[in-house]
Design an enzyme around this catalytic site. Structure first.
Site, PDB file in Angstrom:
ATOM      1  N   LYS A   1     -12.167   7.886  -2.724  1.00  0.00           N
ATOM      2  CA  LYS A   1     -11.392   6.785  -2.159  1.00  0.00           C
ATOM      3  C   LYS A   1     -11.623   5.494  -2.935  1.00  0.00           C
ATOM      4  CE  LYS A   1     -10.654   4.478   2.311  1.00  0.00           C
ATOM      5  NZ  LYS A   1     -11.104   4.405   3.717  1.00  0.00           N
TER       6      LYS A   1
ATOM      7  N   CYS B   1       0.820  -1.213   0.000  1.00  0.00           N
ATOM      8  CA  CYS B   1       0.000   0.000   0.000  1.00  0.00           C
ATOM      9  C   CYS B   1       0.860   1.272   0.000  1.00  0.00           C
ATOM     10  CB  CYS B   1      -0.997  -0.023   1.160  1.00  0.00           C
ATOM     11  SG  CYS B   1      -2.353   1.173   0.942  1.00  0.00           S
TER      12      CYS B   1
ATOM     13  N   ARG C   1     -16.280   2.846  11.086  1.00  0.00           N
ATOM     14  CA  ARG C   1     -15.510   3.845  11.831  1.00  0.00           C
ATOM     15  C   ARG C   1     -15.704   5.238  11.246  1.00  0.00           C
ATOM     16  NH1 ARG C   1      -9.478   3.481  10.375  1.00  0.00           N
ATOM     17  NH2 ARG C   1     -10.345   4.630   8.596  1.00  0.00           N
TER      18      ARG C   1
ATOM     19  N   SER D   1      -7.891   0.133  -0.184  1.00  0.00           N
ATOM     20  CA  SER D   1      -8.371   1.185   0.709  1.00  0.00           C
ATOM     21  C   SER D   1      -7.355   2.324   0.663  1.00  0.00           C
ATOM     22  CB  SER D   1      -8.514   0.654   2.141  1.00  0.00           C
ATOM     23  OG  SER D   1      -8.937   1.674   3.019  1.00  0.00           O
TER      24      SER D   1
ATOM     25  N   HIS E   1      -4.318  -4.656  -0.172  1.00  0.00           N
ATOM     26  CA  HIS E   1      -4.175  -5.288   1.140  1.00  0.00           C
ATOM     27  C   HIS E   1      -4.675  -6.722   1.116  1.00  0.00           C
ATOM     28  CE1 HIS E   1      -3.014  -1.735   3.508  1.00  0.00           C
ATOM     29  NE2 HIS E   1      -3.851  -1.053   2.764  1.00  0.00           N
TER      30      HIS E   1
ATOM     31  N   GLU F   1      -3.515  -8.949   2.755  1.00  0.00           N
ATOM     32  CA  GLU F   1      -3.388  -9.458   4.131  1.00  0.00           C
ATOM     33  C   GLU F   1      -4.604  -9.184   4.987  1.00  0.00           C
ATOM     34  OE1 GLU F   1      -2.225  -5.157   4.715  1.00  0.00           O
ATOM     35  OE2 GLU F   1      -2.119  -6.656   3.108  1.00  0.00           O
TER      36      GLU F   1
END
Length: 305
Positions: free
Chosen positions: A163, A142, A249, A192, A235, A237
């Site tokens: 985004k 990232c 969030r 992200s 990502h 992972e």
């Protein structure tokens, strides 16, 4: 074979519940074997979560790995207990005297800043230079991928209108590359981020190879130096619920929050996430460890250069 981890690392108990074989240092000392030494520079805010995510994937190999966590002297994490950092992390200033078979450098929540304005940029540059000659293969994830491409090869990043958030299909450029052994024609990668790198910048650089990209999310994987550097913009992972936690969030706190695409079953946030990337994530990390670390690193680790 298990992963060799520091005694009492929280990830050990979490992963044992998933039937993942991990081994602490105390037990590892009784085995006569040269483990592969893997350094992880964890720049993510929630250190324990990222530790667990990466260790989960690194466990999918028959090789014994010795994991060492690196921290920056020029930055103090705000979301992880000081005691945890002191117990399980070492400063780069100490670790730079050593050599490692592999290294992972994670993303960081600083992507909207120009690289030179990041408070720890000078130390990051030193780490990038050190990894160039003291690590057999380094995986940049990232923000670290963008930072590594910028520092080593002058590749700029560009702001996105909105985004890039969700799960996106990726296509490989050459399925004969060892990193893609066992991959299907299409695989999915969580993204992200608020910035991107451009296809044309990568293919114009003679030292870089664009090895995977998406029509929707753009460049996803770039390779350099025959696999000694692997840049991953997303990502793989991530745990199944990571994007969900991030979405909830930010909901109501930011004006630009949109539901992650291709993520919830029936595109309904009240449904559970539909996991479509986990199998290829395990393959990617296993292939990296096998073909770009284990097969390439010298038995005498001091010979890495």
């Amino acid at each position: 074979m298990p992963l060799r981890l520091p005694d009492r690392l929280p990830a050990i108990d979490l992963l044992k519940k998933e039937n993942i074989f991990v081994m602490d240092d105390s037990r590892a000392h009784t085995q006569d074997i040269r483990p592969l030494r893997i350094a992880i520079l964890n720049l993510m805010p929630l250190k324990i979560t990222t530790e667990t995510d990466l260790i989960r994937l690194l466990s999918n190999t028959p090789l014994q790995l010795e994991i060492s966590f690196m921290k920056l002297k020029s930055h103090t994490p705000k979301n992880t207990p000081v005691e945890h950092m002191m117990m399980f992390y070492r400063d780069f200033a100490e670790m730079k005297k050593e050599k490692f078979d592999g290294m992972i450098i994670t993303g960081a929540p600083v992507e909207t800043l120009p690289f030179e304005e990041v408070e720890y940029w000078d130390e990051i540059r030193e780490i990038f230079d050190w990894a160039h000659t003291n690590v057999t293969s380094t995986m940049y994830i990232c923000w670290a991928a963008q930072a590594g491409l910028y520092y080593h090869y002058g590749i700029p990043k560009y702001p996105l209108v909105k985004k890039m958030f969700g799960i996106f299909p990726q296509y490989v450029s050459d399925n004969m590359l060892p990193i893609f052994r066992g991959f299907d024609d299409v695989f999915f990668m969580p993204q992200s981020r608020h910035t991107e790198i451009h296809h044309d910048d990568i293919i114009a650089h003679p030292e870089l190879t664009l090895i995977a990209e998406s029509e929707e999310s753009g460049v996803s994987m770039v390779m350099a130096r025959g696999g000694r550097e692997l840049f991953v913009t997303g990502h793989l992972e991530y745990a199944p619920d990571t994007l969900d936690k991030e979405y909830r969030r930010d909901l109501g706190k930011r004006d630009d929050v949109e539901m992650p695409v291709n993520y919830y079953k029936n595109d309904d946030p009240q449904e559970k996430p539909l996991v479509t990337w986990r199998a290829h994530a395990n393959l990617l990390f296993a292939n990296w460890i096998n073909y770009y670390v284990y097969q390439e690193t010298p038995y005498n680790i001091d010979e890495i250069k």
